[in-house]
Design an enzyme around this catalytic site. Structure first.
Site, short mmCIF file in Angstrom:
data_model
loop_
_atom_site.label_atom_id
_atom_site.label_comp_id
_atom_site.label_asym_id
_atom_site.label_seq_id
_atom_site.Cartn_x
_atom_site.Cartn_y
_atom_site.Cartn_z
N SER A 35 31.25 69.96 39.36
CA SER A 35 32.47 69.16 39.42
C SER A 35 32.70 68.63 40.82
CB SER A 35 33.68 70.01 39.06
OG SER A 35 33.51 70.65 37.86
N HIS A 46 27.75 64.67 35.07
CA HIS A 46 29.05 65.36 34.99
C HIS A 46 29.69 65.09 33.63
CE1 HIS A 46 33.33 65.88 36.88
NE2 HIS A 46 32.93 66.97 36.26
N GLU A 100 29.87 61.15 33.87
CA GLU A 100 29.85 60.55 35.20
C GLU A 100 28.46 60.84 35.78
OE1 GLU A 100 32.70 62.38 37.86
OE2 GLU A 100 33.13 60.50 38.86
N ASN A 119 37.31 63.35 39.70
CA ASN A 119 38.19 64.33 40.34
C ASN A 119 38.87 63.79 41.60
OD1 ASN A 119 38.11 66.54 38.58
ND2 ASN A 119 36.02 66.99 39.24
N1 LIG Z 1 35.10 73.89 32.75
C1 LIG Z 1 35.26 72.59 32.91
O1 LIG Z 1 36.24 71.98 32.40
C2 LIG Z 1 34.23 71.79 33.67
C3 LIG Z 1 34.23 70.38 33.55
C4 LIG Z 1 33.23 69.65 34.19
C5 LIG Z 1 32.27 70.31 34.95
N2 LIG Z 1 32.30 71.67 35.08
C6 LIG Z 1 31.25 72.32 35.86
O2 LIG Z 1 30.30 72.91 34.96
C7 LIG Z 1 29.71 74.07 35.55
C8 LIG Z 1 29.91 75.26 34.63
O3 LIG Z 1 31.30 75.48 34.45
P1 LIG Z 1 31.85 76.35 33.23
O4 LIG Z 1 33.30 76.08 33.15
O5 LIG Z 1 30.99 76.14 32.03
O6 LIG Z 1 31.60 77.84 33.79
P2 LIG Z 1 31.56 79.21 32.97
O7 LIG Z 1 32.02 80.26 33.91
O8 LIG Z 1 32.23 79.07 31.65
O9 LIG Z 1 29.98 79.44 32.68
C9 LIG Z 1 29.05 79.64 33.69
C10 LIG Z 1 27.85 80.37 33.09
O10 LIG Z 1 26.81 80.36 34.07
C11 LIG Z 1 26.10 81.58 33.94
N3 LIG Z 1 25.31 81.82 35.13
C12 LIG Z 1 25.72 82.26 36.35
N4 LIG Z 1 24.66 82.38 37.18
C13 LIG Z 1 23.56 81.96 36.48
C14 LIG Z 1 22.18 81.86 36.79
N5 LIG Z 1 21.70 82.18 37.99
N6 LIG Z 1 21.34 81.44 35.84
C15 LIG Z 1 21.80 81.12 34.61
N7 LIG Z 1 23.11 81.21 34.25
C16 LIG Z 1 23.97 81.63 35.18
C17 LIG Z 1 27.20 82.61 33.68
O11 LIG Z 1 26.67 83.81 33.10
C18 LIG Z 1 28.13 81.82 32.72
O12 LIG Z 1 27.78 82.06 31.38
C19 LIG Z 1 30.37 74.21 36.93
O13 LIG Z 1 29.55 73.62 37.89
C20 LIG Z 1 31.68 73.45 36.77
O14 LIG Z 1 32.17 72.94 37.99
C21 LIG Z 1 33.26 72.43 34.44
#
Ligand SMILES: NC(=O)c1ccc[n+]([C@@H]2O[C@H](COP(=O)([O-])OP(=O)(O)OC[C@H]3O[C@@H](n4cnc5c(N)ncnc54)[C@H](O)[C@@H]3O)[C@@H](O)[C@H]2O)c1
Length: 295
Positions: A118, A139, A151, A189
């Site tokens: 993000s 994104h 994005e 963002n």
């Molecule tokens: N949640 C949102 O609304 C949103 C929107 C757009 C972008 N993002 C981005 O997406 C990404 C993920 O966010 P999320 O909300 O899904 O997080 P989340 O916490 O729900 O999931 C993250 C996952 O990554 C896994 N993980 C951690 N280290 C790891 C590794 N070394 N290898 C493999 N898996 C690993 C964790 O076990 C977990 O299951 C982030 O970069 C976030 O900024 C999130």
């Protein structure tokens, strides 16, 4: 390109895997935690069930989508045949740099490496690999199977060819890709977070209450959800960290996080995920009801 690997099976990773699989791609869903993989697959199944019950897809589509997904905790095995890896692991710079270093070592030469970050710089992530021209931001928005936008963020070295491949691929997912450059907050963002921050500042200054601020923006600006409620859904900790990236990246006080936001995060009031933010989600039924409203 038919084989995709997705790193991280959390909120975004399972949505990205679902979306690719439903469009006929073979997906390897990779996480360090078996529990996260089980939970991710259960979420995908539940979301497909909802689509079947709404008659958006058939039982056969659901079965085919699920048959396109394989789960593994072994990153090397998972990326072996991937033409594209989409990383959606936890938003942490050190972690992402470590993952991309490893991906660069274990992926085939022609594999494109994308990140769903993000806020972290694509150029910084690309710099730890030996293929910075093949690293790009992809994104997706939450919830991924529903939201149309992707994005597409070009790092400093990303080539036209790689950008075009990812733009075309996004269209194959029935999404609308928009190309942007790599500066803090990208576009989504950079515009959204100051609005959320200003809403919190408005509350902090006592200009109006939570529901009044959200109602003004919903009814006055035709936003589907008020900014304070949206902040609860995104996670207040996530909002704070994105604002900090922009504040530090631009050295501009206009991105300074509101002290109320900082305090709420310190107090563990993170929004829906912690049960309380600007609204109270403590009764699980209430949280589910609110979530359903926007599903
Ligand atoms: N949640 C949102 O609304 C949103 C929107 C757009 C972008 N993002 C981005 O997406 C990404 C993920 O966010 P999320 O909300 O899904 O997080 P989340 O916490 O729900 O999931 C993250 C996952 O990554 C896994 N993980 C951690 N280290 C790891 C590794 N070394 N290898 C493999 N898996 C690993 C964790 O076990 C977990 O299951 C982030 O970069 C976030 O900024 C999130």
């Amino acid at each position: 390109m038919k084989n995709i690997a997705v790193i991280g099976a959390g909120t975004m990773g399972n949505g990205i895997a679902h979306t690719f699989a439903q469009s006929g791609f073979k997906v390897q869903l990779i996480d360090i935690s078996q529990q996260a993989l089980d939970k991710g697959l259960a979420t995908i199944t539940k979301n497909l069930d909802r689509m079947v019950s709404k008659e958006k897809i058939t039982e056969a589509d659901k079965a085919e989508t699920l048959s396109n997904i394989t789960c593994t905790t072994d990153i090397k095995e998972g990326v072996e045949y991937a033409g594209l890896v989409v990383e959606a692991a936890t938003e942490n710079t050190e972690l992402k740099l470590k993952i991309f270093k490893q991906l660069d070592e274990v992926c085939a030469e022609g594999t494109i490496l994308a990140t769903n970050t993000s806020s972290i710089s694509i150029t910084q992530i690309a710099a730890v690999t030996n293929r910075p021209e093949m690293v790009i931001g992809m994104h997706f928005m939450n919830p991924v199977p529903i939201m149309k936008l992707v994005e597409i963020i070009r790092g400093y070295n990303t080539t036209d060819e790689v950008t075009q491949t990812i733009m075309d691929l996004s269209k194959q997912l029935n999404k609308i890709p928009v190309e942007v450059n790599d500066y803090p907050g990208f576009v989504a963002n950079r515009i959204l977070m100051p609005m959320i921050n200003e809403s919190i500042e408005t509350l902090y200054n006592g200009v109006a209450g939570v529901s009044e601020i959200d109602t003004v923006m919903k009814l006055g600006m035709a936003h589907p959800m008020g900014p304070l409620q949206l902040a609860d859904f995104i996670g207040l900790d996530v909002c704070l960290s994105i604002l900090e990236v922009m504040y530090n990246g631009f050295k501009n006080p206009k991105y300074a996080p509101c002290p109320l936001l900082v305090n709420m995060v310190r107090a563990g009031k993170l929004g829906v995920k912690s049960g309380e933010g600007f609204y109270d989600y403590s009764e699980s039924r209430k949280a589910e009801k609110v979530a359903k409203q926007f599903a």
